[in-house]
Write an enzyme that holds these catalytic residues in place. Sequence first.
Site, PDB file in Angstrom:
ATOM      1  N   CYS A  78       0.887  -1.272  -0.012  1.00 19.89           N
ATOM      2  CA  CYS A  78      -0.137   0.107  -0.088  1.00 19.89           C
ATOM      3  C   CYS A  78       0.931   1.321   0.151  1.00 19.89           C
ATOM      4  CB  CYS A  78      -0.866  -0.099   1.279  1.00 19.89           C
ATOM      5  SG  CYS A  78      -2.532   1.271   0.973  1.00 19.89           S
ATOM      6  N   HIS A 165      -3.783  -5.034   0.444  1.00 22.64           N
ATOM      7  CA  HIS A 165      -3.233  -5.535   1.578  1.00 22.64           C
ATOM      8  C   HIS A 165      -3.416  -7.000   1.673  1.00 22.64           C
ATOM      9  CE1 HIS A 165      -2.817  -1.516   3.974  1.00 22.64           C
ATOM     10  NE2 HIS A 165      -3.591  -1.335   3.481  1.00 22.64           N
ATOM     11  N   GLU A 167      -2.046  -8.803   4.003  1.00 26.11           N
ATOM     12  CA  GLU A 167      -2.081  -9.134   5.252  1.00 26.11           C
ATOM     13  C   GLU A 167      -3.415  -9.253   5.923  1.00 26.11           C
ATOM     14  OE1 GLU A 167      -1.507  -4.649   5.669  1.00 26.11           O
ATOM     15  OE2 GLU A 167      -1.118  -6.326   4.308  1.00 26.11           O
TER      16      GLU A 167
END
Length: 507
Positions: A78, A165, A167
């Site tokens: 990001c 993202h 994660e």
Amino acid sequence: MDKILILDFGSQVTQLIGRRLRELNVYCEIYPYNKVPALDGTVKGVILSGSPCSVRDANAPQVDVSAFRGRLPLLGICYGAQYLAHTGGGKVEASNSREYGRAMLRTVAPSPLLKGVSPETQVWMSHGDTISTLPKGAQVIASTADVVNAAYQFEGEPTYAVQFHPEVYHTTEGTQMLANFALAICGCKGDWTPDSFIETTVEALRAQIGDEKVILGLSGGVDSTVAGVLLHKAIGAQLTCIFVNNGLLRKNEFTDVLASYKDMGLNVIGADASADFLAALKGVTEPEAKRKAIGRVFVETFDKYAKQIEGARWLAQGTIYPDVIESAGIEGIASKIKSHHNVGGLPKEMNLKVVEPLRMLFKDEVRRVGCALGIPAALINRHPFPGPGLGIRVIGEVTEEKLNVLREADDIFIRALREAGLYDQIWQAGVILLPVKSVGVMGDERTYENPVALRAVVSTDAMTADWFPFPYDFLRNVSNEIIRKVRGVNRVVYDISSKPPATIEWE
């Protein structure tokens, strides 16, 4: 041990990058972007996190990537992806509309980062800027319908970047992408396990503490329990544990917790300081002020007992990473959510040093370590309970009368969870006493009493949480029992707010 270095630019989900890597048994360490540690042979790769800032801002956080770019594998996420583009000669512009939420990622060129990932896969976007032009030498490897340069890599070097993202849970194959980076590209062995954590931590604690004595504040929760057993394994009789009755505990908790520690070999002292805590909370209504008052008396209580233990030089705490990230942001960039009573150090006059063996672990990791240490499941699987206790579940001023009402309602709720076989399906549950009154009818009489709110959430790390979908019959039965048995309560509501936007606790 092999490790990945994560540089935090202030994103509230930076810690999730670390958590995903640790699920892969890859050790990682998170540092503020402006406090990059010296690189040694154990660092196998670097990740640049997201941020609430824009790379186009004059005061945007910056880091000199020349220290590791080209020398070590590098992944920008990001803000990190936009930073690599912006500083590498590419162009980052404000998007016509904030790109937030689910998107479908389509692979457009082969890449080691996307090996094993479906040609089309769901990702999670959260940014206001977009990369309109890639730097020289960069090649786009994946796009979405709205973001052409959603993922890219640099030719001739192991540098990769994604505008989404990987994660977060909503990026369905994000763990595969992180595994590709950490295991295949960086070459990490993936040998960081609970057993290896115990071994290295015990060794580090012995080196750190030496022959000095340590005091640990036990709460009955999994964090302090695991910290206590870990310290006992490292330093044995040098550890003295103190369980403080702050007057803000659940019903019968002081005696029940002391009993649970009897067979664990820990030297535990029970300290009743409830009157001191309640006196400090008199007239205090603001949530942060309550937390700080509780923290102050907590420190004062430990100072009192520390002086009675000859040679005590350390105060051990069961601080875990979510406590740290919520208590302090990255130098004004990451938002401070709330203060935690065991974060931030101790007053100089206390003359104790702090040791926090679990400071970089998430709750699920703490439980895994606890299981490896052989701690009974009844203690390992206890729901988290806030350090300030019921003091932040009584909204507004805390009094003994309100606490007694809350204890009775809470006891009914938690007991009902266990009897229904729901307790272990829930991350955290409790009751909140609200500072308003409502009209009710009991028998033929009008009542004007307090409502209570039930709170029960599911989570894996406390950073995000969703409310638990109780059967209606369960809620009906709990509501009826609380209203029937707890004087002072005539209404029960259920909190169906997720985190974010809400927090798990109300204060």
